[in-house]
Write an enzyme that holds these catalytic residues in place. Structure first.
Site, PDB file in Angstrom:
ATOM      1  CB  SER A  23      38.558  -2.891   7.791  1.00 56.68           C
ATOM      2  OG  SER A  23      37.541  -1.908   7.631  1.00 56.68           O
ATOM      3  CG  HIS A 156      85.583  -4.899  -1.819  1.00 55.52           C
ATOM      4  ND1 HIS A 156      84.684  -5.456  -2.699  1.00 55.52           N
ATOM      5  CD2 HIS A 156      86.263  -3.963  -2.535  1.00 55.52           C
ATOM      6  CE1 HIS A 156      84.815  -4.894  -3.890  1.00 55.52           C
ATOM      7  NE2 HIS A 156      85.771  -3.975  -3.816  1.00 55.52           N
ATOM      8  CB  SER A 277      73.987 -11.915  28.371  1.00 53.73           C
ATOM      9  OG  SER A 277      73.846 -13.312  28.472  1.00 53.73           O
ATOM     10  CE  LYS A 283      77.519 -10.681  24.455  1.00 56.77           C
ATOM     11  NZ  LYS A 283      76.493 -11.635  24.064  1.00 56.77           N
ATOM     12  CG  ASN A 285      73.960  -8.498  24.083  1.00 58.45           C
ATOM     13  OD1 ASN A 285      75.123  -8.800  23.865  1.00 58.45           O
ATOM     14  ND2 ASN A 285      73.149  -9.251  24.811  1.00 58.45           N
ATOM     15  CD  GLU A 290      72.261  -7.188  17.950  1.00 62.19           C
ATOM     16  OE1 GLU A 290      73.430  -7.572  18.060  1.00 62.19           O
ATOM     17  OE2 GLU A 290      71.349  -7.577  18.718  1.00 62.19           O
ATOM     18  CE1 TYR A 317      38.050   0.265  -1.725  1.00 62.85           C
ATOM     19  CE2 TYR A 317      36.254  -1.319  -1.766  1.00 62.85           C
ATOM     20  CZ  TYR A 317      37.318  -0.741  -1.107  1.00 62.85           C
ATOM     21  OH  TYR A 317      37.654  -1.157   0.148  1.00 62.85           O
ATOM     22  CD  GLN A 322      38.536  -4.828   4.823  1.00 65.65           C
ATOM     23  OE1 GLN A 322      37.405  -4.465   4.544  1.00 65.65           O
ATOM     24  NE2 GLN A 322      38.786  -5.925   5.518  1.00 65.65           N
ATOM     25  CE  LYS A 325      41.052   1.283   4.814  1.00 63.91           C
ATOM     26  NZ  LYS A 325      40.990   0.357   3.648  1.00 63.91           N
TER      27      LYS A 325
END
Length: 462
Positions: A23, A156, A277, A283, A285, A290, A317, A322, A325
């Site tokens: 790990s 709505h 773009s 554009k 964006n 997003e 345990y 493991q 994490k």
């Protein structure tokens, strides 16, 4: 290379097993927490006369040396030592000799790793609370500037009633306030010390767990050693709170995407939070909101992943744990980055009050106020509702809005209408009339902002 636990084994670990079970690639993020817990543990061992003061000083000095190397990113980690605990112990023994092996007296990696994660989440939860407050501050900045800005409120995703833009934004302030309260409350469960529970049954050494809790500033200790090493509720709770918070972030991000579209044009995001773009030069964006929407899925996945890992585990345990994490680290990173971007994006966005005003005058969102008007004249609401529905239909057929209709037209539907209906229909008056506690009326919105400012100031004082 012989393992620190290898005395019982006659064969070396298969390299594929070594790589698969290690790990250290991700739990090295707990390096400083591991050092902190070890320093407290060795201090307690010396105070309880389990090791000598001289041995404790040697171990402390060695740990401090490793801490500096970690902070300077000079410590190297090896897969063959599996995890952060064994890597640090190996470095400690290399640094100060065999006395370093006495550090692990009276503890196990099971209670050690649990302690590391408690320490980690104590710090990260506090940091995230501060980031949430920065987002709330940004919301307040925009809200105070837009108490009198009016836009359509939606249900709505259809225009419903005119509202103050500040009122709309403040809804998110209170969502984040609940998130913050949940985080603060979760610290009660995070701030419990598992160290001293050993592998699962405690230890034969006369340790002082309460003293370690005092050194590490934990409020309490786990009263059951098996629960101490197997409990991951505190991580589940954090992941759950993070998922709820990311839901709120996603909802606000969705609105920003919609509002900044040409079809709405209610806001414009600062150029520094948008991209262009590669083919369409016009554009702009809204990539940041997003992506904030999309990253919500990561937090949900991390929560569901850990729930699934834990659902069938017997006490105490198990190696399965493991897997607790990476999702925690990823969620912390996702939430941290999201909040750091959200605050300045809100504060720097431009509010197009003209577009909002145009929208609220070119719809029928003031229809409810006409119904309420008739109610004040003594008509039952259900009858008033039917009459206004007929008026709206008539206006739509005539391609007009309610403010455009002549009084004579209104009186054809009900003689109760008088000249004052045009004051009732004005967007400013529609908003102002909703002066009930918590409503969108400007007076109430100002009170709401004052309350919010008081809450933030009280947190700052603490």
């Amino acid at each position: 290379m012989a393992k620190l636990w290898g005395g019982r084994f006659t064969k070396e670990t298969n390299k594929l097993v070594e790589e698969f079970t290690a790990s250290i690639e991700f739990d090295q993020q707990l390096a400083l927490e591991d050092i902190k817990g070890s320093l407290a543990h060795v201090q307690m061992l010396a105070e309880c006369e389990i090791i000598s003061l001289e041995e404790a000083d040697t171990i402390k000095n060695g740990l401090e040396t490793l801490k500096k190397k970690i902070e300077n990113e000079e410590l190297e980690y090896a897969v063959e030592h599996e995890d952060i605990h064994m890597n640090i112990e190996k470095h400690l023994i290399d640094e100060i000799g065999t006395v370093g092996g006495k550090l692990h007296t009276g503890r196990s990696r099971n209670d050690q790793v649990a302690t590391d994660m408690h320490l980690y989440l104590k710090t990260k939860t506090t940091e995230i609370i501060q980031l949430v407050e920065q987002v709330q501050h940004s919301i307040l900045v925009q809200s105070k500037a837009n108490v009198d800005t009016i836009l359509p409120g939606y249900t709505h995703l259809q225009r419903a009633q005119p509202i103050s833009f500040a009122h709309h934004l403040m809804a998110y302030f209170w969502m984040f306030e609940r998130d913050k309260e949940r985080l603060v409350d979760s610290l009660k469960r995070v701030n419990v010390l598992p160290l001293g529970a050993g592998a699962l049954a405690g230890t034969t050494f006369s340790i002082n767990r309460e003293r370690v809790a005092e050194i590490l500033e934990f409020d309490s200790i786990y009263p059951n050693s098996m629960d101490a090493v197997s409990d991951r509720d505190f991580i589940l709770e954090f992941l759950s709170i993070a998922s709820i918070m990311m839901t709120h972030i996603s909802r606000l991000s969705e609105e920003m995407v919609i509002w900044s579209s040409q079809e709405f044009g209610f806001i414009e995001l600062d150029d520094s939070f948008c991209t262009g773009s590669s083919i369409m030069p016009q554009k702009k964006n809204p990539d940041v909101p997003e992506l904030l929407r999309a990253k919500t899925g990561r937090t949900y996945g991390n929560l569901m992943g850990l729930l699934t890992v834990l659902k069938g585990l017997p006490l105490a345990y198990n190696k399965d744990m493991q897997e607790d994490k990476e999702g925690m680290f990823d969620t912390v990173k996702t939430l941290d980055g999201s909040l750091k971007l959200l605050a300045p994006m809100i504060e720097t966005m431009t509010v197009n009050t003209g577009a909002m005003r145009k929208a609220v005058t070119e719809d029928y969102s003031n229809a409810t106020d006409l119904a309420d008007y008739l109610v004040t004249k003594g008509l039952p609401f259900r009858e008033a509702h039917a009459i206004i529905g007929q008026i709206v239909l008539h206006a739509i057929q005539q391609k007009k809005y309610l403010l455009d209709l002549n009084l004579e037209v209104y009186q054809e539907f009900s003689p109760l209408f008088e000249e004052d209906i045009y004051e009732v229909l004005a967007p400013e008056n529609v908003v102002a009339a909703r002066n009930s506690t918590g409503g969108t009326g400007q007076t109430q919105v100002k009170k709401q902002i004052e309350l919010a400012e008081t809450k933030l100031k009280s947190v700052e004082k603490v």
